[in-house]
Design a protein around this motif. Structure first.
Motif, PDB file in Angstrom:
ATOM      1  N   ASP A   1       5.288   7.695  -7.092  1.00 46.50           N
ATOM      2  CA  ASP A   1       5.642   6.995  -7.778  1.00 46.50           C
ATOM      3  C   ASP A   1       7.190   6.607  -7.571  1.00 46.50           C
ATOM      4  O   ASP A   1       7.503   5.416  -7.884  1.00 46.50           O
ATOM      5  CB  ASP A   1       4.916   7.057  -9.490  1.00 46.50           C
ATOM      6  N   ALA A   2       8.185   7.411  -7.937  1.00 51.51           N
ATOM      7  CA  ALA A   2       9.073   6.492  -8.171  1.00 51.51           C
ATOM      8  C   ALA A   2      10.586   6.066  -7.047  1.00 51.51           C
ATOM      9  O   ALA A   2      11.434   5.874  -7.061  1.00 51.51           O
ATOM     10  CB  ALA A   2      10.612   7.933  -9.346  1.00 51.51           C
ATOM     11  N   ARG A   3       9.725   6.709  -5.743  1.00 51.76           N
ATOM     12  CA  ARG A   3      10.531   7.029  -4.158  1.00 51.76           C
ATOM     13  C   ARG A   3      10.184   5.097  -4.145  1.00 51.76           C
ATOM     14  O   ARG A   3       9.599   3.964  -4.570  1.00 51.76           O
ATOM     15  CB  ARG A   3       9.380   7.136  -3.598  1.00 51.76           C
ATOM     16  N   GLU A   4      11.499   4.881  -3.487  1.00 53.59           N
ATOM     17  CA  GLU A   4      11.891   3.646  -3.261  1.00 53.59           C
ATOM     18  C   GLU A   4      10.955   2.751  -1.882  1.00 53.59           C
ATOM     19  O   GLU A   4      11.498   3.978  -0.776  1.00 53.59           O
ATOM     20  CB  GLU A   4      13.602   3.553  -2.874  1.00 53.59           C
TER      21      GLU A   4
ATOM     22  N   GLY B   1       0.714  -1.616   0.459  1.00 52.56           N
ATOM     23  CA  GLY B   1       0.359  -0.028   0.423  1.00 52.56           C
ATOM     24  C   GLY B   1       0.727   1.562   0.267  1.00 52.56           C
ATOM     25  O   GLY B   1       1.535   1.147   0.228  1.00 52.56           O
ATOM     26  N   PRO B   2       0.538   2.254  -0.312  1.00 52.07           N
ATOM     27  CA  PRO B   2       0.972   3.415  -0.607  1.00 52.07           C
ATOM     28  C   PRO B   2       1.515   3.736   0.880  1.00 52.07           C
ATOM     29  O   PRO B   2       2.599   5.011   0.829  1.00 52.07           O
ATOM     30  CB  PRO B   2       0.088   4.642  -0.856  1.00 52.07           C
ATOM     31  N   LEU B   3       0.733   3.814   1.789  1.00 52.68           N
ATOM     32  CA  LEU B   3       1.428   4.518   2.776  1.00 52.68           C
ATOM     33  C   LEU B   3       2.724   3.951   3.605  1.00 52.68           C
ATOM     34  O   LEU B   3       3.825   4.311   3.873  1.00 52.68           O
ATOM     35  CB  LEU B   3       1.059   3.777   4.481  1.00 52.68           C
ATOM     36  N   ARG B   4       3.314   2.852   2.827  1.00 49.64           N
ATOM     37  CA  ARG B   4       4.935   2.434   3.259  1.00 49.64           C
ATOM     38  C   ARG B   4       6.213   3.367   2.550  1.00 49.64           C
ATOM     39  O   ARG B   4       7.080   3.888   2.388  1.00 49.64           O
ATOM     40  CB  ARG B   4       5.098   0.858   2.113  1.00 49.64           C
ATOM     41  N   SER B   5       5.431   4.358   1.695  1.00 48.25           N
ATOM     42  CA  SER B   5       6.374   5.449   0.966  1.00 48.25           C
ATOM     43  C   SER B   5       5.873   6.294   1.289  1.00 48.25           C
ATOM     44  O   SER B   5       6.906   7.736   0.350  1.00 48.25           O
ATOM     45  CB  SER B   5       5.871   5.198  -1.289  1.00 48.25           C
ATOM     46  N   VAL B   6       5.474   6.859   2.491  1.00 54.12           N
ATOM     47  CA  VAL B   6       5.414   7.936   3.066  1.00 54.12           C
ATOM     48  C   VAL B   6       6.454   8.219   3.152  1.00 54.12           C
ATOM     49  O   VAL B   6       7.310   8.155   4.289  1.00 54.12           O
ATOM     50  CB  VAL B   6       4.068   7.971   3.664  1.00 54.12           C
ATOM     51  N   ARG B   7       6.871   9.709   3.300  1.00 49.06           N
ATOM     52  CA  ARG B   7       8.010  10.373   4.275  1.00 49.06           C
ATOM     53  C   ARG B   7       7.561  11.410   5.447  1.00 49.06           C
ATOM     54  O   ARG B   7       7.175  12.238   5.008  1.00 49.06           O
ATOM     55  CB  ARG B   7       9.513  11.316   3.319  1.00 49.06           C
ATOM     56  N   ASP B   8       8.438  11.185   5.995  1.00 47.59           N
ATOM     57  CA  ASP B   8       8.783  12.779   7.417  1.00 47.59           C
ATOM     58  C   ASP B   8       8.556  13.928   6.105  1.00 47.59           C
ATOM     59  O   ASP B   8       9.045  13.950   5.177  1.00 47.59           O
ATOM     60  CB  ASP B   8       9.972  12.822   7.752  1.00 47.59           C
TER      61      ASP B   8
END
Length: 623
Positions: free
Chosen positions: A581-584, A551-558
């Motif tokens: 979308d390009a985030r690891e 899910g998208p939560l895994r790519s959220v950053r501070d």
């Protein structure tokens, strides 16, 4: 108002689409229970269809009831109990089987304890490793209920259970035996203790370092002080309300305190009703729990601001009866069902105050009188939900009848107006024009939020994310002062059913509430749960797909800007889509949490197989 009232067009439309969506699964379910009814139970003199060795095993320890079961066509009630004497809500069940057996015997029948189911307490395991077993315990209870009723000995069943996962599990399991009449018998809430607002004040003072552990323990012990259900409107008491409105309790029985003559009389009556209903297809559990009953349950949940856990439990219970509901059904109904109750944490009153103000009887009357609920349903009390505008009492003027030493159990019409409008109101004068739950959609996924306790100024929060993979990390950051002096959205991920069993995160509430009280905009977004005890801090819960499933939560950053908007029903991450979308994706700092200790190693298969939150988060039912 007792004349027939046209059904609200949205309630009608939602019901029609639930019926259409469920056509195949409901038909298959009904065919299955019709076949079960034709094949058994082993009724007739001596349970005629059972072999002699089978029957001998079944009655070996029946004492005075052995002859009744072996030589007559007497009806037999299977009791499934969640009794243990550690949990206040279930301790009263110790004496109920004996009462049920005696009442059944007096009515010419028999009752046997068919089996027990586990009953764990989220209040005890809150923030502990055991909480990772909590949601899965529901499906274990469902399976245990099925095992208890699998002996082909019973003409009806009585289920003894109250709390969070216990009632949904009992219902899911018993629906596999939907050809039988099944009544649920609650224990009722404990009497009122320390006022809820005082309990909440001490909790926040402790979180702020302004109260010590001894003061906190005194407050908690004064709140949770005796036998019965906790008195706030969490999942346990939401369970009781739903079971009554869905026709599985006797009218008015949900919130009668344990240890009273009225509660004892109601337990006796449950036994008599179970025997009387045996063989009646209209009072079989599979007939009672139909599409209209499920919609009634959703409406009652929304009208009272009940537990967010039921966005999973109701989905799973309905599916066990072949009824397919979705979060969109909750959302569309919430737009037209007004909020009629203020019970802690949505207000200062507890369920005893709600009951005294008019309770379920008045709530059902208001919903029916304004076309917000279906009256044409089956119930364990007979046809029609209008029967549930009545409440039980002991008539001491009658000189005969069972229970005549304290009075004869009878029903009378409940109040037609609220006796306390700070707790319970009419549809004409609601606390809010819409329901207590909303479904949020957006580029972070789908989630649910309980709005009934959230003040209008906090229903839209837009703030930078502070990301955590474990609730203890959030509490450590709070204790270190790292969350002070700013608006924030706490993103707590890898807390879904696949990750670690979806524990409740309720112990975060005091810390986040304190930050909000200091004048900051605060919210929480998580793929975990916070239960019916979630309160004034807006909380987007059960985010699906969960982080552990990509899910998208895994790519959220501070620092990412998050907008939680309960007014428009959106949950959005305000960053450039291409960059996101390009985030690891971030790997959890504690991958899926520890999977050993406190029995967690036994549930690896559950974590691997469990379905998503919006489909009920279950392993016991096919998707």
């Amino acid at each position: 108002m007792t004349a027939s009232v046209p059904l609200h067009p949205v309630v009608d439309a939602v019901t029609r689409r639930v019926v259409a969506r469920s056509a195949t699964t409901r038909s298959a379910y009904l065919e299955r229970i019709r076949a079960a009814a034709a094949a058994g139970p082993a009724a007739g003199p001596g349970r005629a269809d059972l072999g002699c060795a089978n029957l001998a095993h079944a009655v070996a320890a029946c004492g005075p009831d052995k002859l009744t079961l072996t030589a007559s066509p007497a009806r037999n009630i299977g009791i499934v109990t969640a009794y243990n004497d550690m949990l206040s809500a279930h301790q009263p069940f110790e004496t109920y089987p004996a009462r049920i057996k005696a009442a059944a015997r007096a009515a010419g029948g028999v009752a046997q304890v068919a089996g027990g189911v586990p009953a764990m307490c989220d209040g005890i395991t809150q923030g502990r490793a055991g909480m990772e077993l909590s949601l899965f315990s529901r499906d274990v209870i469902a399976m245990s209920t099925a095992i208890a009723l699998s002996h082909d000995m019973f003409d009806a069943a009585v289920l003894l259970g109250v709390c969070d996962k216990i009632v949904p599990g009992l219902v899911m399991g018993a629906l596999s035996f939907g050809h039988l009449p099944v009544l649920l018998a609650p224990a009722g809430p404990m009497t009122s203790g320390l006022p809820n607002k005082d309990k909440a004040r001490v909790r926040q003072a402790f979180a702020a370092g302004e109260a010590d552990r001894a003061e906190l323990l005194r407050a908690e012990s004064a709140s949770y002080h005796g036998p019965g259900t906790c008195t706030f409107f969490g999942t346990a008491n939401s369970n009781q309300l739903l079971m009554e409105v869905m026709g599985l309790h006797l009218p008015g029985s949900s919130f009668v305190n344990p240890g009273t003559a009225l509660r004892d009389a109601l337990i006796d009556e449950v036994a008599r009703r179970a025997l009387d209903a045996a063989g009646d297809p209209d009072r079989a559990m599979g007939a009672v729990v139909d599409e209209k009953a499920v919609v009634n349950g959703i409406v009652a949940l929304l009208a009272t601001g009940g537990s967010t856990n039921h966005t999973m439990h109701l989905v799973a219970m309905a599916a066990a009866a072949g009824v397919q509901i979705t979060w969109d059904d909750f959302s569309d109904l919430s737009a037209v069902v007004p909020l009629l109750a203020r019970i802690y944490p949505n207000g200062s009153a507890d369920v005893n105050h709600f009951h005294a103000a008019g309770g379920t009887a008045l709530l059902v009357r208001e919903l029916l009188d304004h076309g917000l609920a279906h009256d044409d349903v089956r119930t364990v009390d007979g046809p029609g939900l209008r029967r549930y505008t009545r409440e039980p009492f002991l008539d001491t003027g009658s000189g005969s009848g069972i229970g005549s030493d304290t009075g004869v159990l009878v029903w009378r019409e409940g109040p037609t107006e609220s006796l306390d409008k700070s707790v319970l109101r009419s549809v004409a004068d609601p606390f809010s024009p819409d329901g207590g739950l909303r479904v949020l959609h957006g580029n972070l996924g789908r989630s649910v939020v309980k709005t009934s306790a959230v003040e209008p100024d906090h229903r839209v929060v837009e703030a930078p994310a502070v990301v955590f993979d474990d609730q203890d990390d959030l509490l450590a950051a709070f204790a270190a002062g790292e969350l002070d002096g700013r608006d924030l959205v706490a993103v707590v991920r890898y807390q879904g059913p696949r990750a670690n069993g979806m524990p409740e995160l309720h112990k975060l509430t005091p810390a986040l509430g304190l930050l909000q009280d200091r004048g900051h905009q605060v919210a929480i977004v998580t793929d975990g749960r916070m239960s019916g005890a979630s309160g004034k801090v807006p909380a987007a819960l059960h985010v699906t797909p969960e982080a552990a499933q990509g899910g998208p939560l895994r790519s959220v950053r501070d620092g990412d800007l998050v907008r939680l908007d309960t007014l428009n029903g959106t949950l959005s991450l305000l960053v450039d889509a291409d960059e996101f979308d390009a985030r690891e994706p971030a790997r959890p700092t504690r991958p899926s949490g520890p999977t050993t200790g406190t029995g967690r190693e036994l549930f690896g298969a559950f974590r691997a197989a469990v379905g998503p939150a919006d489909a009920g988060a279950t392993v016991a039912l096919p998707y």
